[in-house]
Design an enzyme around this catalytic site. Structure first.
Site, mmCIF file in Angstrom:
data_model
loop_
_atom_site.group_PDB
_atom_site.id
_atom_site.type_symbol
_atom_site.label_atom_id
_atom_site.label_comp_id
_atom_site.label_asym_id
_atom_site.label_seq_id
_atom_site.Cartn_x
_atom_site.Cartn_y
_atom_site.Cartn_z
ATOM 1 N N HIS A 296 -0.539 66.909 -64.610
ATOM 2 C CA HIS A 296 -1.366 67.421 -63.500
ATOM 3 C C HIS A 296 -1.752 68.889 -63.732
ATOM 4 C CE1 HIS A 296 -2.274 66.928 -58.935
ATOM 5 N NE2 HIS A 296 -3.113 67.788 -59.494
ATOM 6 N N GLU B 153 4.301 61.642 -58.845
ATOM 7 C CA GLU B 153 4.555 62.818 -59.694
ATOM 8 C C GLU B 153 5.832 63.534 -59.250
ATOM 9 O OE1 GLU B 153 0.960 65.125 -59.481
ATOM 10 O OE2 GLU B 153 -0.241 63.424 -60.174
ATOM 11 N N ASP C 44 -4.229 62.567 -65.845
ATOM 12 C CA ASP C 44 -3.675 63.874 -65.475
ATOM 13 C C ASP C 44 -2.852 63.761 -64.193
ATOM 14 O OD1 ASP C 44 -3.363 66.721 -65.723
ATOM 15 O OD2 ASP C 44 -4.881 66.995 -64.166
ATOM 16 N N LEU D 14 -18.995 61.609 -56.809
ATOM 17 C CA LEU D 14 -19.901 62.638 -57.346
ATOM 18 C C LEU D 14 -19.938 63.835 -56.385
ATOM 19 C CD1 LEU D 14 -21.711 62.772 -59.936
ATOM 20 C CD2 LEU D 14 -23.646 62.345 -58.413
ATOM 21 N N ARG E 2 -18.390 68.019 -55.944
ATOM 22 C CA ARG E 2 -18.613 69.223 -56.755
ATOM 23 C C ARG E 2 -18.079 69.054 -58.167
ATOM 24 N NH1 ARG E 2 -17.518 72.662 -51.480
ATOM 25 N NH2 ARG E 2 -15.925 71.087 -51.288
ATOM 26 N N ARG F 79 -19.482 57.278 -51.544
ATOM 27 C CA ARG F 79 -19.795 56.718 -50.231
ATOM 28 C C ARG F 79 -21.307 56.584 -50.043
ATOM 29 N NH1 ARG F 79 -15.917 60.678 -47.157
ATOM 30 N NH2 ARG F 79 -16.534 61.716 -49.061
ATOM 31 N N GLY G 170 -5.131 69.900 -64.288
ATOM 32 C CA GLY G 170 -6.585 70.063 -64.177
ATOM 33 C C GLY G 170 -7.028 71.487 -63.888
ATOM 34 N N ARG H 280 -6.349 61.829 -58.114
ATOM 35 C CA ARG H 280 -5.021 61.572 -57.559
ATOM 36 C C ARG H 280 -4.539 60.237 -58.095
ATOM 37 N NH1 ARG H 280 -4.949 66.157 -56.556
ATOM 38 N NH2 ARG H 280 -4.720 67.224 -54.553
HETATM 39 C C1 8YV Z 1 -3.162 71.196 -57.090
HETATM 40 C C2 8YV Z 1 -5.094 69.881 -57.309
HETATM 41 O O1 8YV Z 1 -3.567 71.598 -55.845
HETATM 42 O O2 8YV Z 1 -6.612 71.327 -56.267
HETATM 43 C C3 8YV Z 1 -6.092 70.225 -56.282
HETATM 44 O O3 8YV Z 1 -6.399 69.348 -55.482
HETATM 45 O O4 8YV Z 1 -4.848 68.773 -57.598
HETATM 46 C C4 8YV Z 1 -4.334 70.932 -57.962
HETATM 47 O O5 8YV Z 1 -5.086 72.027 -58.276
HETATM 48 C C5 8YV Z 1 -2.248 72.115 -57.702
HETATM 49 O O6 8YV Z 1 -1.249 71.293 -58.200
HETATM 50 C C6 8YV Z 1 -1.729 73.196 -56.825
HETATM 51 O O7 8YV Z 1 -0.510 72.852 -56.259
#
Ligand code: 8YV
Length: 318
Positions: free
Chosen positions: A277, A259, A254, A150, A152, A173, A279, A230
């Site tokens: 990926h 990857e 995602d 939880l 941001r 945590r 997001g 991740r």
């Molecule tokens: C990647 C992300 O950074 O912000 C993060 O942690 O997972 C993504 O926004 C994005 O793939 C930029 O390389």
């Protein structure tokens, strides 16, 4: 005094390179034919790094004048912050500017997974609607969502989930006294109490495979797993087995363990929604992230300190 040399480790948005090139001598590492020669000749002059992937102790050791690593992304699990701190190197990331974008995507992925939006789209495109209606789906109604992490983005997801009428619980945590959501001190306990598990905690060694077979079993047969954090947080083999065996209902992913390689067994399944990926991947938000990568370096080399240092960096955020 000469402007400091900056090293960019991987291809990055042009707005980053264009802005930095106006002021700083830049090296684009991927354009260096002889990387060893670069590290011997120019490495000792490099004072700033733009990262978007691994920054390990070996790299830090080859850059003795390094002062700052500006990471493109809020997640910095690829950066060895212990090695950076030991070498006196500041690490910055790109928080806040992507929070709403990722939270929007998380809710979109959740709806897509439960109401089978990509599958329904495929039904229309394949002409199947002419033969039969799309089957009835599972529902978001009456569900309880468990947010793993939880922070941001987790809080922004909770705000949206509330508007969708979902009951909310979380694990992290620590218990957070300023939120009205139920806290569980274990992931298993959270998974038992909910039927949606939303994974949005940081990656890294401390969270590797924390969503394992036992957690998926606790989530249960109607359970839905969403991961926008991740791939490393989820035991991907255990997840595939749970999806194949009907241990959980569905997953919306995602992010993946390796990857951009996605296991064939996931691609073959119909009870998953798979995204590459994305997001934070809107033009608007990636531009904002790119600007923060640049602004952190500019602020640092103007002597004003980093704008958004990560917590491991022993410097206050401005
Ligand atoms: C990647 C992300 O950074 O912000 C993060 O942690 O997972 C993504 O926004 C994005 O793939 C930029 O390389």
């Amino acid at each position: 005094m000469a402007e400091p040399d900056i090293l960019i480790l991987r291809p990055v948005m042009a707005t980053v390179t264009d802005q930095l090139a106006r002021r700083f001598p830049l090296t684009r590492l991927w354009e260096e034919a002889d990387k060893d020669a670069f590290f011997s000749q120019t490495g000792p002059r490099i004072r700033g790094v733009v990262a978007g992937g691994p920054v390990d102790a070996a790299l830090i050791a080859r850059l003795p004048a390094l002062e700052i690593v500006s990471n493109f992304g809020v997640g910095y699990d690829g950066v060895d912050t212990a090695a950076c701190t030991a070498a006196g190197v500041v690490v910055t990331n790109t928080p806040d500017v992507l929070t709403d974008e990722v939270a929007d995507l998380a809710l979109g992925l959740l709806l897509a997974t439960i109401r089978e939006l990509p599958q329904a789209d495929r039904h229309v495109r394949a002409g199947h609607w002419l033969q039969r209606p799309y089957p009835l789906t599972a529902t978001l109604r009456g569900r309880r969502i468990g947010i793993l992490g939880l922070g941001r983005i987790g809080r922004a997801i909770a705000d949206r989930a509330r508007a969708f009428g979902l009951d909310i619980a979380y694990h992290g945590r620590n218990r957070q006294p300023d939120v009205p959501y139920a806290y569980f001190d274990s992931i298993r306990g959270l998974a038992e109490a909910v039927d949606i598990l939303m994974v949005v905690a940081p990656g890294g060694p401390g969270t590797r495979n924390i969503v394992d077979a036992a957690v998926l079993a606790a989530l249960g047969r109607d359970g839905v797993l969403i991961n926008v954090a991740r791939g490393s947080l989820v035991d991907e083999d255990a997840l595939i087995e749970a999806l194949e065996a009907g241990t959980i209902r569905a997953a919306g992913l995602d992010v993946f363990a390796d990857e951009p390689r996605v296991p064939e067994r996931l691609i073959a399944r119909d009870n998953v929604v798979l995204l590459p990926h994305v997001g934070s991947a809107s033009v608007h938000t990636r531009n904002a992230m790119a600007q923060l990568v640049v602004d952190n370096l500019v602020s640092w080399f103007d002597g004003r300190g980093p704008l958004t240092p990560v917590p491991e960096t022993p410097l206050p955020r401005r």
